[in-house]
Design a protein around this motif. Structure first.
Motif, PDB file in Angstrom:
ATOM      1  N   ARG A 115      30.061 -32.992  16.875  1.00 47.42           N
ATOM      2  CA  ARG A 115      30.639 -33.523  15.644  1.00 47.42           C
ATOM      3  C   ARG A 115      31.188 -32.375  14.793  1.00 47.42           C
ATOM      4  O   ARG A 115      30.791 -31.219  14.968  1.00 47.42           O
ATOM      5  CB  ARG A 115      29.580 -34.292  14.855  1.00 47.42           C
ATOM      6  N   CYS A 173      31.329 -32.380  11.176  1.00 48.55           N
ATOM      7  CA  CYS A 173      31.055 -32.630   9.755  1.00 48.55           C
ATOM      8  C   CYS A 173      31.319 -31.352   8.966  1.00 48.55           C
ATOM      9  O   CYS A 173      30.907 -30.253   9.375  1.00 48.55           O
ATOM     10  CB  CYS A 173      29.615 -33.086   9.573  1.00 48.55           C
ATOM     11  N   TYR A 199      23.921 -40.861  14.717  1.00 50.40           N
ATOM     12  CA  TYR A 199      25.171 -40.779  13.941  1.00 50.40           C
ATOM     13  C   TYR A 199      25.753 -42.192  13.807  1.00 50.40           C
ATOM     14  O   TYR A 199      25.802 -42.944  14.787  1.00 50.40           O
ATOM     15  CB  TYR A 199      26.126 -39.864  14.697  1.00 50.40           C
ATOM     16  N   GLN A 201      24.689 -39.596   4.743  1.00 54.39           N
ATOM     17  CA  GLN A 201      25.149 -38.483   3.902  1.00 54.39           C
ATOM     18  C   GLN A 201      25.791 -38.903   2.582  1.00 54.39           C
ATOM     19  O   GLN A 201      25.602 -38.234   1.578  1.00 54.39           O
ATOM     20  CB  GLN A 201      26.094 -37.540   4.669  1.00 54.39           C
ATOM     21  N   MET A 229      33.788 -35.092   3.858  1.00 48.73           N
ATOM     22  CA  MET A 229      32.717 -34.611   4.736  1.00 48.73           C
ATOM     23  C   MET A 229      33.065 -34.751   6.221  1.00 48.73           C
ATOM     24  O   MET A 229      32.300 -34.325   7.076  1.00 48.73           O
ATOM     25  CB  MET A 229      31.424 -35.390   4.464  1.00 48.73           C
ATOM     26  N   ARG A 240      33.177 -37.527   8.084  1.00 49.25           N
ATOM     27  CA  ARG A 240      32.129 -38.336   8.699  1.00 49.25           C
ATOM     28  C   ARG A 240      32.687 -39.406   9.643  1.00 49.25           C
ATOM     29  O   ARG A 240      31.923 -40.113  10.288  1.00 49.25           O
ATOM     30  CB  ARG A 240      31.277 -38.981   7.606  1.00 49.25           C
TER      31      ARG A 240
END
Length: 436
Positions: free
Chosen positions: A153, A155, A232, A259, A269, A271
């Motif tokens: 990921r 992020c 996630y 988050q 972010m 996401r």
């Protein structure tokens, strides 16, 4: 020559940071023991001559704690109370060159994936046949089990891929063997951990295979609780919930860090999900499994966060009513994409926002706990403290969630399950008695 150097080496491993680090320390301990080297974990006795500090480099506070711990051990070495100080883990992986220059008294530095290299310092061989064999540092009735390493990921706030690399799954058969070995040691509960659980299997089996792994682990005789941490939310496979629902020894529990809830913040972010999609996902999970306990983690004070973003997050919590919530204040980490943005929320304001958000959750937690009064729940006894027993339900993980406080004249066995009738409820804990 010091007398100490004539005696056999004894190693003390000090672990900082998360449960994933703890598993790494336990693996190191298992390898040292297999090489007939005496090893202890976080011993306060000072009867050892070598220390390995397994560091955390996740956020500022953790980095500071890691550096202070290294300095404490170096000071003991200067006083002649230690022969060697080695450092491993995330902080060492990330800042090795800088730290080597600043703390030259450390004998050697190792990254997160350099266990065989570290063992050479002890003239020990890395024994690949010991895969999954560990020196458990937890109470013997529960253990963490790392199913993968690293993360793919991106992020914006997270430095973990810098320290742990890309996602690498452990083979399913190896994990089943590890679970069987843990059960033989007396383990009744395993907590599955990874940077990202839902990615499990993509690299090895070309598809997400966490549900398959769950079914295989649920077949392990004697494994009474399997708990899932760190899933996630983006593209979350709902087959995971089917597996939890189908198998009675998989806890009705899911730790899914979200988050934030403001779309502005989620986009910043990186996401890969919107607030609306998160609400739909939580709704779908609860529709499939109404009794599930959902835990999430949030960040307060990300760069550019406004009062509107904070209010939106509070509204989201009131609507979603998560069972468990943890919150971090944003830490500005070099090497992440967010580091290029001005860290414009002052530290005291970050803390105030975190407190404000948690006050919303505190009320929700109190109300949800009140609903449990009068119910009889299966409780695993973790320890006895100050004349009371402390245990957990399937809805609570170690150290981060609620405890059940039990007064019992009858002796209860640590690591055993008992039916407990809940008599009182507080913001974050329950009280109960053994059901008659």
């Amino acid at each position: 020559m010091k007398v100490r150097s004539l005696t056999k080496d004894k190693v003390n491993i000090i672990t900082l940071g998360c449960s994933k680090n703890l598993v790494d320390s336990e693996t190191l301990g298992g390898q040292l023991r297999a090489n007939e080297i005496a090893v202890v974990h976080e011993s306060g006795k000072l009867d050892h001559n070598i220390v390995v500090v397994n560091t955390c480099g996740f956020i500022d506070k953790a980095k500071e704690e890691s550096v202070n711990t290294i300095l404490d051990q170096v000071e003991l070495k200067k006083k002649g109370k230690l022969d060697k100080v080695y450092v491993t883990g995330c902080l060492s992986e990330r800042y090795r060159n800088q730290l080597e220059a600043e703390i030259p008294e450390v004998d050697a530095w190792f990254g997160t994936m350099e266990l065989p290299l570290m063992l050479k310092q002890f003239n020990a061989d890395y024994k690949s046949e010991l895969l999954g064999e560990r020196m458990l540092s937890t109470p013997k009735h529960y253990a963490y089990m790392k199913i993968s390493e690293g993360c793919n990921r991106t992020c914006s706030f997270c430095a973990i891929p810098l320290m742990r690399g890309g996602h690498v799954s452990k083979p399913m058969d190896a994990l089943v063997d590890e679970a069987k070995a843990l059960v033989q040691k007396g383990v009744k509960e395993v907590m599955l951990i990874a940077q990202e659980l839902t990615y499990y299997g993509l690299d090895l089996y070309k598809k997400r295979t966490l549900p398959d792994l769950l079914h295989k682990l649920a077949d392990v005789e004697g494994l009474e609780w399997i708990r899932l941490h760190y899933a996630y939310p983006s593209k979350f496979p709902l087959e995971i919930i089917d597996a939890i629902k189908d198998r009675p020894n998989i806890c009705n529990y899911l730790d899914m860090p979200l988050q934030h809830a403001s779309n502005n913040m989620l986009k910043a972010m990186k996401r890969q999900i919107t607030r609306e999609e998160m609400e739909d996902l939580v709704g779908a999970i609860r529709h499939k499994l109404p009794e599930i306990c959902l835990r999430t983690t949030l960040i307060a004070g990300y760069p550019g966060e406004t009062r509107d973003d904070v209010e939106e997050l509070k509204t989201f919590l009131e609507k979603m009513r998560f069972d468990r919530v943890g919150i971090f204040t944003y830490s500005h980490e070099e090497g992440t994409s967010a580091y290029d943005v001005v860290d414009d929320v002052p530290a005291d304001e970050k803390q105030a926002r975190a407190q404000e958000i948690m006050e919303v959750q505190q009320e929700i937690s109190y109300e949800k706990n009140q609903e449990k009064v009068g119910k009889t729940l299966k409780v695993l006894i973790d320890k006895k403290e100050a004349g009371r027993y402390l245990g957990r339900t399937e809805f609570d993980s170690v150290e981060v969630d609620n405890e059940v406080v039990i007064q019992s004249a009858k002796k209860l066995e640590i690591g055993q399950f008992y039916p407990v009738t809940i008599t009182k409820a507080y913001d974050y804990d329950l009280e109960g008695v053994i059901a008659q």
